[in-house]
Each structure stands twice: as structure tokens, then as C-alpha cells.
Motif scaffolding. Sequence first.
Motif, mmCIF file in Angstrom:
data_model
loop_
_atom_site.group_PDB
_atom_site.id
_atom_site.type_symbol
_atom_site.label_atom_id
_atom_site.label_comp_id
_atom_site.label_asym_id
_atom_site.label_seq_id
_atom_site.Cartn_x
_atom_site.Cartn_y
_atom_site.Cartn_z
ATOM 1 N N PHE A 75 5.584 -28.760 97.067
ATOM 2 C CA PHE A 75 4.570 -29.019 98.084
ATOM 3 C C PHE A 75 3.235 -29.420 97.464
ATOM 4 N N PHE A 76 3.294 -29.944 96.251
ATOM 5 C CA PHE A 76 2.106 -30.371 95.509
ATOM 6 C C PHE A 76 2.535 -31.521 94.591
ATOM 7 N N PRO A 77 1.597 -32.370 94.154
ATOM 8 C CA PRO A 77 1.962 -33.465 93.246
ATOM 9 C C PRO A 77 2.275 -32.945 91.851
ATOM 10 N N ILE A 78 3.254 -33.594 91.189
ATOM 11 C CA ILE A 78 3.609 -33.183 89.834
ATOM 12 C C ILE A 78 3.296 -34.273 88.807
ATOM 13 N N GLY A 79 2.736 -35.398 89.255
ATOM 14 C CA GLY A 79 2.258 -36.412 88.325
ATOM 15 C C GLY A 79 3.223 -37.530 88.013
ATOM 16 N N ILE A 80 4.479 -37.393 88.428
ATOM 17 C CA ILE A 80 5.445 -38.489 88.309
ATOM 18 C C ILE A 80 5.440 -39.200 89.657
ATOM 19 N N ARG A 81 4.842 -40.371 89.732
ATOM 20 C CA ARG A 81 4.521 -40.985 91.016
ATOM 21 C C ARG A 81 5.740 -41.227 91.891
ATOM 22 N N SER A 82 6.830 -41.645 91.276
ATOM 23 C CA SER A 82 8.034 -41.915 92.069
ATOM 24 C C SER A 82 8.574 -40.652 92.709
ATOM 25 N N HIS A 122 22.038 -34.677 85.532
ATOM 26 C CA HIS A 122 21.169 -35.738 85.030
ATOM 27 C C HIS A 122 19.716 -35.351 85.225
ATOM 28 N N GLN A 123 18.820 -35.998 84.462
ATOM 29 C CA GLN A 123 17.420 -35.608 84.474
ATOM 30 C C GLN A 123 16.526 -36.812 84.808
ATOM 31 N N VAL A 124 15.267 -36.511 85.126
ATOM 32 C CA VAL A 124 14.249 -37.520 85.374
ATOM 33 C C VAL A 124 13.344 -37.581 84.147
ATOM 34 N N ALA A 125 13.049 -38.800 83.701
ATOM 35 C CA ALA A 125 12.213 -38.962 82.515
ATOM 36 C C ALA A 125 10.775 -38.543 82.808
ATOM 37 N N LEU A 126 10.098 -38.034 81.802
ATOM 38 C CA LEU A 126 8.688 -37.699 81.917
ATOM 39 C C LEU A 126 7.892 -38.995 81.771
ATOM 40 N N ASP A 127 7.535 -39.585 82.892
ATOM 41 C CA ASP A 127 6.804 -40.847 82.926
ATOM 42 C C ASP A 127 5.608 -40.674 83.850
ATOM 43 N N LEU A 128 4.449 -40.386 83.265
ATOM 44 C CA LEU A 128 3.241 -40.127 84.045
ATOM 45 C C LEU A 128 2.419 -41.385 84.280
#
Length: 270
Positions: free
Chosen positions: A154-161, A213-219
Motif C-alpha cells: 500500500f506504498f511505493p517501493i521504487g520499481i515503477r512498473s 521467478h523474481q523481479v529485477a531491482l530496476d529503480l
Amino acid sequence: MKFIHLTDTHLVADASDLYGTNPKQRLQQAVAHILAHQPDAQAVTITGDLTHYGHPGAYEHLRECLAPLTMPVFPILGNHDHREIFREYFPHVGRDPEGFVQYGVDFGDHLALFLDTNEPGVHWGVFCERRAAWLREQLEASAKPVLLFMHHPFFPIGIRSMDLISLRDTGPFMAAIAGFEARIRQVFFGHIHRPICGVYHGIGYSTLRGTNHQVALDLHGDESQIIGVHEQPQYGVVLLASDQVLIHTEDYLDCEMRYRLHEMRDEEQS
């Protein structure tokens, strides 16, 4: 109390591979590792995206994978799940009077509240006024410290997608917890497929990698695409005490050799 946190198992109906790895096999490996290394855990929680397409066969595989566990399992729904089909295969899992998969369980001295942010047809999270009313009632009815489990943050985590498909309208949720923030000791969520922890409005939160599977750390990327990556799957080991919520993460497929870093002398141990 000690419990396990799993998330984003993404099982598919034919038990085939997904993004180059096999979700069913990965979950079975997690279960085997939990039984071998954390047999004293008193519960297993799964924070959503139990399946990838919400197909009946996938929930059948999920039921099969979880069957060896000797402790109760407390799942919730993610955006990839299908509420009605899930309830056919897991009729014992609690629901609120509106039919949402929301329920409360005593975790030792804590009250664990499991929330439903699934909304058919969309990937972002929804927590409407009806769901929020149930949450508010549970918070008002108990004096225990609270653990919240939900799929979407319920808050932004910095990965825009990923922020684009997190909880869209946070108003009902924030209104439901207003005044109870000090009693909410931790929020466990899924959806992001990354190890993340922090504090928001004074509330601690954490999530971890999924089992497949994972999501890449792309800020720095844009909102147009989610980038995947093959990092190690994880589960969390949570230790609850009256004055602490302690969370360890276990990369359960890590088979690197273990070795002694230092042997304590008798005088160091005393």
C-alpha cells in the motif's frame, strides 16, 4: 511463536515450466526444506499469487504440494488468483461475510489478519470500503498486537512498473488502520518478488522473493515493462516475541558449502 512466510508460488495447471523454471517443483523443494530445517514452525503463510492463471488444475497442484506440511497453512489471494475457484479447492480457508478471503488467526500473543486485495480482471490491488470495514472491525475487537498479511503493498517501493500495479486507492485501507498503527507490528506482503523491508507511517513491513521467478531491482526503468531475473527463491522464518518480530530469509536452493568461520575457545564461551 515461529512461522514460515512463502509468497508468489505461481503454479500452473499442467505443472509445466514458467519463465524457465518449474513452479511446482520449486514449491515442493521449499516444502521439503521447511520440513527438514524448520520442523518446529507452527504455521505457514502464503501471501498470494498462489497460481499464475487461476486454473483449477493449478489449485489441485497447490493442494498436493502443501499436503506434506505438518503445520497449518494460511494462504491469501493475489492478482493472478481466482477467488471462486480457490474456494472450491480450499473451502476451509476463512472468508468474511461479503465472501472475500479475509480471516483472523491467533499467532501466539499476536492477532494475524489475512486480507484480500484481489480484484477480477486487473493486476493492481483493490481494498474497497467493504473489505476495509471488516478490517476495522477486527482491529476494534482485539487488544492484541497485530500482524497483517496482504498481497499488494500500500506504498511505493521504487520499481515503477510494480508501483503501477500495487494497491491503487489506498484510502479505505489507511482509514481502516487509522489510530491502530502502533498496534500493527508488521505487514507481510507479496507481489514484488524481491527482498524488501522498511517502515511506513511507523509500521514495519517486509516481503521476499517468490518461489519461482523474481523481479529485477530496476529503480530507473519506466512503467511499460516488468523485468524478470533468475535469483534464488526464498522463504522467510519469522520469530515472534512480545517485544520483537525477527525475520530471517532462507535461500532454500542454495547448496553452497558450509564451513566454520571461527571456533570459540572455552574462555570466549563463558
